[in-house]
Write a protein that holds these residues in place. Structure first.
Motif, PDB file in Angstrom:
ATOM      1  N   PRO A  95      47.891 -60.222 -10.180  1.00 45.22           N
ATOM      2  CA  PRO A  95      49.328 -60.491 -10.123  1.00 45.22           C
ATOM      3  C   PRO A  95      49.728 -61.331 -11.333  1.00 45.22           C
ATOM      4  CG  PRO A  95      48.161 -62.015  -8.745  1.00 45.22           C
ATOM      5  CD  PRO A  95      47.120 -61.088  -9.314  1.00 45.22           C
ATOM      6  N   ALA A  96      51.037 -61.472 -11.535  1.00 44.35           N
ATOM      7  CA  ALA A  96      51.504 -62.298 -12.659  1.00 44.35           C
ATOM      8  C   ALA A  96      51.085 -63.748 -12.461  1.00 44.35           C
ATOM      9  CB  ALA A  96      53.019 -62.177 -12.782  1.00 44.35           C
ATOM     10  N   HIS A  97      51.077 -64.197 -11.195  1.00 46.05           N
ATOM     11  CA  HIS A  97      50.760 -65.600 -10.920  1.00 46.05           C
ATOM     12  C   HIS A  97      49.876 -65.708  -9.681  1.00 46.05           C
ATOM     13  CE1 HIS A  97      53.834 -66.717 -13.802  1.00 46.05           C
ATOM     14  NE2 HIS A  97      54.651 -65.888 -13.196  1.00 46.05           N
ATOM     15  N   THR A  98      49.036 -66.700  -9.703  1.00 43.79           N
ATOM     16  CA  THR A  98      48.149 -66.914  -8.567  1.00 43.79           C
ATOM     17  C   THR A  98      48.238 -68.360  -8.119  1.00 43.79           C
ATOM     18  OG1 THR A  98      46.637 -65.349  -9.572  1.00 43.79           O
ATOM     19  CG2 THR A  98      45.781 -66.638  -7.747  1.00 43.79           C
ATOM     20  N   VAL A  99      48.367 -68.547  -6.820  1.00 40.52           N
ATOM     21  CA  VAL A  99      48.297 -69.901  -6.279  1.00 40.52           C
ATOM     22  C   VAL A  99      47.153 -69.914  -5.269  1.00 40.52           C
ATOM     23  CG1 VAL A  99      50.133 -69.405  -4.605  1.00 40.52           C
ATOM     24  CG2 VAL A  99      49.551 -71.756  -5.115  1.00 40.52           C
ATOM     25  N   ALA A 149      47.582 -73.822  -9.209  1.00 37.79           N
ATOM     26  CA  ALA A 149      48.661 -72.900  -9.543  1.00 37.79           C
ATOM     27  C   ALA A 149      48.428 -72.374 -10.954  1.00 37.79           C
ATOM     28  CB  ALA A 149      50.016 -73.598  -9.450  1.00 37.79           C
ATOM     29  N   ASP A 150      48.183 -71.089 -11.088  1.00 45.38           N
ATOM     30  CA  ASP A 150      47.857 -70.483 -12.382  1.00 45.38           C
ATOM     31  C   ASP A 150      46.794 -71.296 -13.124  1.00 45.38           C
ATOM     32  OD1 ASP A 150      49.347 -68.234 -12.125  1.00 45.38           O
ATOM     33  OD2 ASP A 150      50.951 -68.835 -13.495  1.00 45.38           O
ATOM     34  N   GLY A 151      45.767 -71.682 -12.411  1.00 50.64           N
ATOM     35  CA  GLY A 151      44.649 -72.371 -13.040  1.00 50.64           C
ATOM     36  C   GLY A 151      44.823 -73.866 -13.209  1.00 50.64           C
ATOM     37  N   ALA A 175      51.269 -65.590 -16.278  1.00 45.78           N
ATOM     38  CA  ALA A 175      50.338 -66.642 -16.665  1.00 45.78           C
ATOM     39  C   ALA A 175      49.622 -66.275 -17.950  1.00 45.78           C
ATOM     40  CB  ALA A 175      49.315 -66.845 -15.561  1.00 45.78           C
ATOM     41  N   PRO A 176      49.297 -67.288 -18.780  1.00 43.97           N
ATOM     42  CA  PRO A 176      48.606 -66.999 -20.037  1.00 43.97           C
ATOM     43  C   PRO A 176      47.279 -66.271 -19.808  1.00 43.97           C
ATOM     44  CG  PRO A 176      48.729 -69.382 -19.617  1.00 43.97           C
ATOM     45  CD  PRO A 176      49.565 -68.722 -18.596  1.00 43.97           C
TER      46      PRO A 176
END
Lengths: 191, 531
Positions: A95-99, A149-151, A175-176
């Protein structure tokens, strides 16, 4: 493995199923092969190579497994077995972002269950770009509840804070760590 | 310029250390340097200012506090804000006995000159001047035992590897610190990586190994980065590599990343994973000391075990063994975690009273409510009641109390603790993280969670039968599992039943179903489709 011998092992003419699937080719296959070659001199490099592939391309696609098996002189089953064993390896695009919310004992003792429930609710509101994962221990056990959150690690996270973190992620560009994905072999074949 | 230290430890960063460092860097006349944490995690971000009177600490600094603190005289060490005064004299630190963690938080983690000036590498130098068998005997004398939790005598293990005849030997370091409530490996790797590398190098010298593998869990990206940098620096300076300190001996170290499997903290599973395979447990024998990585003799130890070794070589095994209690010699790096007021890292003599750790160092719960339970030794350790804390924290003494020391993690729970829920969680966690190789662990854990549900919310007529079944299942798992994962999962379950039977009363209220470790798989499937 390839040197097995014995009287019972003999060729029985052309296979009815068309034989093993061909080793995929294309831009993504080349990238995967290149990543594997960079670790050519290392002992037992499969896990490291899989990390490299996932870091560079986002996930381990099914055709990647066949490319890696070919490049590392392993069976497809061996590579597939490793990819499917470990929680870290994704077999679908990220996904674009991971939490990630820690739900292990130490974080549970300071209310991680409430934080997880709040995150679930927030992710439903945020839509498909934010994925919620549970994780068992991020090593921040003295300052829980812990959320990544995003690493980026966050400590002493309360329910309102996790909702805020999810909302911030949803508003942010990918996320980068999420790469510009190369087309999969299947997608290339369809083109 | 005034030098101001702000920790770069993951836990400190999780509560804003980076932002505080950035705010301080904007102040004129300030040079910000990044150390590892001192281990006083509840005080993070803990800023230290270098003054003529030593390093003065300021606890729980927020970025917005910085201008006020500076104008109040922080840069001169004035008592403003949450000032601790000189950090080295803080009673929480001075009450500890720091041996493995003696250099923690003092310098930049990969500053090799600072490490050398603080007495680093003296242990390795001494080991290189000794006969390998004498190095091993020094470790035997120290009484050091495996700090990963199993408590096997380290010197005996090393002697086995030394005496094995083989063309190739390895050293493997276990930094797959998956136990909840433990973080000492991470803090050490992030804050003082050279101590760990020196310990590994001494092991290599002692047993004749030429290659080392550091298996680090992927949840610790900062530790992976710091160790990689430390290995490069140490190799460039000649402490590692083809010719260790001009001795003609070679020792190269590689970092291997884990991939989110708890079971890979089990030593044989870790070896499989380092070799690039599924982390399935190996049957023992053969023991890894004789047949470890790729079938060669291998020293496998935890981070805290290796970290104790440089001090043993510099100070002597007898000095190390002077601390401790009974057969538990030396110091243990305890970790105070969970619902605890003063959470962090406490290195103290083995045999320190558990109550002293929880109430003295820990200061009771963070929530301010009464302590109800304490779990010692990670998710596979026992839940001890608040009344049972008067026990010496050592290998044998905790085992007698029905628990285990494990990796020294202590998780505190207040009176909202629900023992039945945590017992169920232990079974579920085992079900989710089992490698699947042996039946008692793979299937027993799932059946265990179901049986606990029946005890709690099932038909009352079946309750007694379910309790008998659960006990039976625990016995099967304990004696029939291949490794400690299945073998010890009954420990939290049985201890919860023993000490908190009231929580297992029928319809005891609360949520019978704990977090579902399988929910992650469901969540993972709800990703966006391919672009």
């Amino acid at each position: 493995m390839d040197e097995r011998e014995g009287p019972r092992r003999r060729r029985r003419g052309p296979r009815q199923d068309g034989g093993p699937a061909p080793v995929p080719e294309g831009a993504r296959a080349d990238a995967v092969r290149d990543l594997a070659r960079r670790r050519a001199g290392e002992r037992g490099p499969l896990l490291e190579v899989l990390h490299d592939v996932q870091d560079a391309l986002g996930w381990i696609d099914e055709p990647d497994v066949r490319v890696l098996a070919d490049e590392l002189n392993l069976s497809v089953a061996e590579v597939h077995g490793v990819v499917s064993f470990y929680h870290d390896f994704r077999r679908i695009p990220p996904p674009a972002h991971t939490v990630r919310v820690c739900r292990a004992e130490a974080c549970q003792s300071v209310g991680a269950e409430g934080v997880y429930a709040a995150a679930q609710q927030a992710v439903r509101t945020a839509g498909p770009d934010v994925e919620l994962q549970q994780v068992f221990c991020l090593g921040n056990c003295a300052l829980g509840p812990t959320v990544e959150a995003d690493g980026v690690l966050h400590g002493r996270v309360e329910e309102s804070r996790v909702q805020q973190l999810v909302a911030e992620l949803a508003d942010r560009p990918p996320a980068p760590g999420v790469p510009e994905t190369l087309p999969t072999a299947d997608q290339e074949a369809r083109r | 310029m005034t030098i101001v230290w702000v920790p770069r430890d993951s836990s400190a960063r999780a509560v804003g250390a980076d932002e505080v460092a950035a705010a301080l860097a904007q102040q004129p006349g300030v040079t910000v340097r990044r150390n590892g944490t001192r281990g006083m995690l509840w005080r993070e971000p803990l800023v230290e200012v270098e003054t003529p009177a030593g390093r003065v600490g300021y606890a729980n600094v927020a970025p917005t506090d910085v201008p006020g603190l500076v104008s109040g005289g922080m840069l001169e060490g004035a008592p403003v804000g949450n000032s601790l005064g000189p950090v080295a004299e803080d009673p929480w630190l001075t009450a500890q006995h720091r041996v493995s963690c003696a250099r923690l938080g003092l310098a930049e983690p990969t500053d090799i000159a600072a490490y050398r000036d603080a007495g680093g590498w003296a242990g390795l130098r001494r080991a290189l001047d000794m006969d390998p068998a004498d190095v091993v005997e020094e470790v035997v004398t120290s009484g050091l035992r495996g700090r990963g939790g199993a408590g096997f005598p380290t010197g005996i293990k090393w002697r086995t590897v030394l005496e094995a005849q083989a063309d190739q030997k390895f050293v493997a370091c276990n930094l797959d610190e998956g136990d909840s409530g433990t973080f000492a490996d991470r803090i050490l790797a992030e804050g003082d990586p050279f101590t760990l590398l020196e310990g590994m190098a001494i092991a290599a010298v002692a047993v004749g190994a030429t290659e080392g593998y550091l298996y680090v869990r992927s949840e610790y990206p900062d530790a992976i980065a710091t160790l990689g940098e430390a290995i490069s620096v140490a190799t460039a300076e000649g402490y590692l590599g083809e010719d260790v300190l001009g001795s003609g001996r070679s020792f190269t170290v590689h970092v291997r990343r884990g991939a989110g499997a708890y079971i890979c903290g089990e030593e044989t599973s870790m070896l499989e994973s380092i070799e690039g395979r599924r982390g399935e447990v190996r049957a023992k024998p053969p023991i890894p000391a004789l047949s470890g990585l790729w079938g060669w003799p291998t020293v496998v130890n935890n981070v805290l075990t290796f970290a104790a070794v440089p001090a043993i070589l510099t100070g002597g095994g007898e000095t190390y063994a002077a601390a401790g209690d009974g057969r538990s010699r030396g110091t243990q790096v305890f970790q105070l975690a969970g619902n605890v007021a003063r959470g962090g890292l406490v290195e103290a003599d083995l045999g320190t009273d558990l109550r002293e750790l929880v109430e003295g160092f820990g200061g009771g719960t963070r929530s301010g409510r009464p302590v109800r339970a304490v779990q010692v030794g990670g998710p596979l350790g026992a839940y001890l009641p608040a009344a049972g804390l008067d026990v010496a924290a050592g290998y044998e003494t905790l085992a007698e109390a029905g628990g285990m020391l494990g990796h020294g993690g202590i998780v505190v729970f207040d009176d909202t603790f629900d023992a039945a829920r945590m017992a169920r969680f232990a079974m579920e966690f085992c079900a989710a993280e089992s490698c699947g190789k042996c039946t008692p662990c793979r299937i027993g854990s799932t059946r265990g969670a179901e049986t606990i549900d029946r005890i709690r919310v099932g038909p009352p007529a079946e309750r007694e039968a379910a309790l008998v079944l659960l006990e039976d299942l625990c016995t099967t798992m304990t004696s029939g599992s291949l490794c400690a994962m299945g073998g010890l999962t009954p420990m939290p379950v049985r201890s919860a039943l023993k000490h908190f039977p009231e929580d297992f009363a029928p319809a005891g209220g609360g949520d019978a179903t704990g977090p579902d470790p399988r929910a992650g798989a469901a969540a993972a499937s709800t990703t966006r489709s391919a672009p």
